[in-house]
Design a protein around this motif. Structure first.
Motif, PDB file in Angstrom:
ATOM      1  N   LEU A 143      42.763 -15.543 126.467  1.00 27.66           N
ATOM      2  CA  LEU A 143      42.962 -16.845 125.825  1.00 27.66           C
ATOM      3  C   LEU A 143      43.252 -17.920 126.874  1.00 27.66           C
ATOM      4  O   LEU A 143      42.747 -19.051 126.774  1.00 27.66           O
ATOM      5  CB  LEU A 143      44.114 -16.750 124.827  1.00 27.66           C
ATOM      6  CG  LEU A 143      44.500 -18.047 124.109  1.00 27.66           C
ATOM      7  CD1 LEU A 143      43.319 -18.587 123.301  1.00 27.66           C
ATOM      8  CD2 LEU A 143      45.712 -17.822 123.209  1.00 27.66           C
ATOM      9  N   GLN A 146      40.046 -18.848 128.389  1.00 27.11           N
ATOM     10  CA  GLN A 146      39.226 -19.607 127.456  1.00 27.11           C
ATOM     11  C   GLN A 146      39.691 -21.061 127.380  1.00 27.11           C
ATOM     12  O   GLN A 146      38.869 -21.989 127.356  1.00 27.11           O
ATOM     13  CB  GLN A 146      39.297 -18.973 126.074  1.00 27.11           C
ATOM     14  CG  GLN A 146      38.473 -19.676 125.010  1.00 27.11           C
ATOM     15  CD  GLN A 146      36.985 -19.595 125.271  1.00 27.11           C
ATOM     16  OE1 GLN A 146      36.345 -18.596 125.002  1.00 27.11           O
ATOM     17  NE2 GLN A 146      36.407 -20.656 125.819  1.00 27.11           N
ATOM     18  N   VAL A 147      41.008 -21.280 127.367  1.00 26.87           N
ATOM     19  CA  VAL A 147      41.528 -22.648 127.342  1.00 26.87           C
ATOM     20  C   VAL A 147      41.101 -23.394 128.598  1.00 26.87           C
ATOM     21  O   VAL A 147      40.695 -24.563 128.545  1.00 26.87           O
ATOM     22  CB  VAL A 147      43.062 -22.626 127.190  1.00 26.87           C
ATOM     23  CG1 VAL A 147      43.642 -24.015 127.398  1.00 26.87           C
ATOM     24  CG2 VAL A 147      43.454 -22.078 125.817  1.00 26.87           C
ATOM     25  N   TRP A 150      37.532 -24.396 128.256  1.00 35.45           N
ATOM     26  CA  TRP A 150      37.373 -25.568 127.383  1.00 35.45           C
ATOM     27  C   TRP A 150      37.707 -26.862 128.127  1.00 35.45           C
ATOM     28  O   TRP A 150      37.136 -27.928 127.829  1.00 35.45           O
ATOM     29  CB  TRP A 150      38.276 -25.433 126.160  1.00 35.45           C
ATOM     30  CG  TRP A 150      37.803 -24.395 125.179  1.00 35.45           C
ATOM     31  CD1 TRP A 150      36.524 -23.954 124.997  1.00 35.45           C
ATOM     32  CD2 TRP A 150      38.610 -23.688 124.227  1.00 35.45           C
ATOM     33  NE1 TRP A 150      36.474 -23.006 124.003  1.00 35.45           N
ATOM     34  CE2 TRP A 150      37.744 -22.818 123.511  1.00 35.45           C
ATOM     35  CE3 TRP A 150      39.962 -23.683 123.923  1.00 35.45           C
ATOM     36  CZ2 TRP A 150      38.201 -21.978 122.503  1.00 35.45           C
ATOM     37  CZ3 TRP A 150      40.417 -22.842 122.915  1.00 35.45           C
ATOM     38  CH2 TRP A 150      39.537 -22.000 122.218  1.00 35.45           C
TER      39      TRP A 150
END
Length: 553
Positions: A143, A146-147, A150
């Motif tokens: 996660l 992934q952040v 982004w």
């Protein structure tokens, strides 16, 4: 009763030194006042603080000052990566090794499909293999990645996007480093300046952006701070979150189990265990339901992974020139034996060890027996070492060994990755591994020595018990083994046992006067008449009921 007079000597006192009365309230330990290396180092800043120094009363509290120091150290580490950022990661087979600035982060941006918008655990990797088809990191680390993806720009050349991805991750990991140092100041509240060891650690600068380990390090540090402040449920929650980012924080539950067993604090341990399980499930369960195979990749890949850099298994296998089919079994057996040994120490040493000491030993046992001991794994140990053995000399010896290994592993990869063979060969690399393992073992030995001889423990010299122990701090023991049980039994026995002859006779005379004097005087007899009329020696009476609690356990 003669054996219960104030003059009675406690035989266990020689083996278990009596703790000091306790630290003065609202005082802060200054390392320069008790650590010779810290005192010598403070000369660069004008010498140790004087008695009129006002520490921590201005806006610059220890936590804020140490956060700034961490940022400076971290930025120096980023500067060390400039040769790779400007091209070493993308050009030349060994440039990133010869400059010792390697990082997994930019390579995995495209290698794990973040550049094309793939989602970890749900979408397969761009180039899957039989052993690894999905992202091989725990869910919370995935996660985190992934952040960062982004927040990375979506257009432009791939190299520019990889650079951006590394910078975003570096910024997020720097926040983790700041959180870690603040948590350390909250764990040993009377010793906030010990966290300067972490803030100035060379390996913090060199290793923080190799991988995503700082996320788990920060969460584990927060967990220990919550435990130190007697909030076991919150501590368990952060242990669970840290375990969802990296596997090693789950080992913290082992020391808590043993220490709570010894102190009888089962409720606190149950709260920590429940919080850890709930937090871990909260993070992992959605991914498990969405794609169990993708979620399990981290665990299956760890099982099939061969011996790798930094471990003594690599030395063994390269010298034998063959694989060990039962490697996982050997690792499991060694780790279990080490943990059992640490557990026995925790239950048998005369004085209950501190939580940070056991935590350091268990995590050190994990990395020492593991099939891989990557350079960034030292980050796991630094906060624990700060709490377990806050001495600059020992810390710097260990960090020197780790820096030598940091340089050695990249030099070896440069040697094997280039036909020109610039760097060190296999034999020299094996020596670098041995140095880095021995450095960790050295610190383990120093921690064990403090456990066996608590009078030399740098945290306990002022009478403190376990500043990081929370509900364990100052708690009496209810279950002990080995030496601790023997000393407890001897302490109980010495309460009633006769002393050396001269002292024993004096005690008998005093006891006879105290116990029998009133009755004899009532009968009109003097002490001389009593001695003449009672030729038989007086045998000390053993009282009914349970024995009194020993003074030293």
């Amino acid at each position: 009763m003669c054996a219960m007079t104030p003059s009675t000597r406690d035989d266990s006192a020689a083996a278990v030194p009596a703790p000091a009365a306790g630290p003065l309230p609202n005082t802060v330990v200054v390392p320069a006042d008790e650590d010779p290396v810290a005192a010598a180092g403070s000369e660069f800043l004008g010498g140790p603080p004087g008695r009129r120094a006002l520490l921590g009363v201005s806006w610059w509290t220890p936590a804020r000052f140490l956060a700034l120091v961490v940022i400076v150290t971290y930025v120096l580490g980023l500067a060390q990566k400039i040769p790779c950022y400007e091209g070493g990661w993308f050009q030349g087979a060994t440039t990133q090794y010869t400059h010792a600035c390697y990082s997994d982060i930019p390579h995995l941006f495209s290698g794990r499909g973040f550049d094309t918008g793939r989602h970890p655990y749900l979408d397969q990797l761009p180039s899957p293999s039989a052993d690894m088809q999905y992202l091989e990191y725990p869910v919370l680390t995935g996660l985190f990645m992934q952040v960062a993806a982004w927040m990375t720009k979506s257009g432009g050349a791939l190299q520019e996007r990889e650079q951006w991805f590394w910078m975003v991750n570096a910024g997020m990991l720097m926040i983790c480093a700041v959180v870690t140092v603040v948590a350390l100041t909250r764990t040993h509240r009377r010793r906030p300046w010990d966290a300067l060891l972490f803030a100035l650690a060379p390996c913090l600068a060199l290793d923080s952006t190799i991988n995503w380990d700082m996320l788990a390090v920060a969460l584990a540090a927060v967990a220990m701070a919550y435990w130190a402040n007697s909030r076991p449920t919150a501590a368990g929650v952060f242990i669970g979150l840290a375990t969802a980012a990296k596997l090693y924080p789950v080992l913290l539950l082992g020391p808590l189990l043993v220490l709570c067993w010894r102190a009888g604090r089962w409720r606190a341990f149950g709260q920590a265990l429940g919080g850890a399980a709930a937090a871990w499930l909260l993070v992992n369960l959605p991914v498990m339901v969405a794609n169990f195979k993708g979620w399990a990749t981290f665990y299956t890949f760890s099982q099939v992974r061969k011996e790798d850099f930094g471990s003594f298994w690599l030395i063994l296998m390269q010298n034998r020139n063959e694989q060990l089919p039962t490697l996982n079994t050997w690792i499991s057996v060694l780790l279990v034996l080490c943990c059992l040994g640490v557990g026995w120490l925790a239950l048998s040493v005369a004085r209950r060890p501190r939580f940070a000491q056991l935590a350091f030993l268990v995590v050190a046992a994990f990395v020492l027996t593991n099939k891989v001991y990557s350079p960034q794994y030292v980050l796991w140990l630094i906060p624990l070492a700060v709490l377990a053995r806050p001495r600059w000399r020992d810390f710097l010896i260990w960090q020197t060994c780790e820096v030598l290994y940091f340089l050695g592993v990249w030099s070896y990869l440069a040697y094997t990755g280039d036909s020109k063979q610039h760097g060190i060969g296999q034999d020299w690399y094996h020596l670098a591994i041995a140095v880095h393992l021995l450095g960790t073992l050295y610190l383990c030995v120093m921690v064990i020595r403090d456990m066996l001889h608590p009078e030399v423990d740098p945290v306990r010299w002022d009478g403190s018990d376990d500043p990081s122990g929370g509900v364990l701090d100052g708690a009496p023991d209810v279950f002990v083994l080995g030496t601790a049980r023997r000393l407890r039994e001897e302490a109980t026995y010495s309460t009633f046992a006769p002393q050396p002859q001269a002292d024993w006779l004096a005690d008998v005379a005093g006891a006879r006067h105290d116990v029998l004097g009133a009755d004899f005087e009532a009968d009109g007899e003097t002490d001389a008449e009593t001695d003449a009329g009672h030729a038989q020696p007086v045998v000390p009476a053993v009282p009914d009921g349970p024995a009194p609690e020993p003074k030293h356990l």
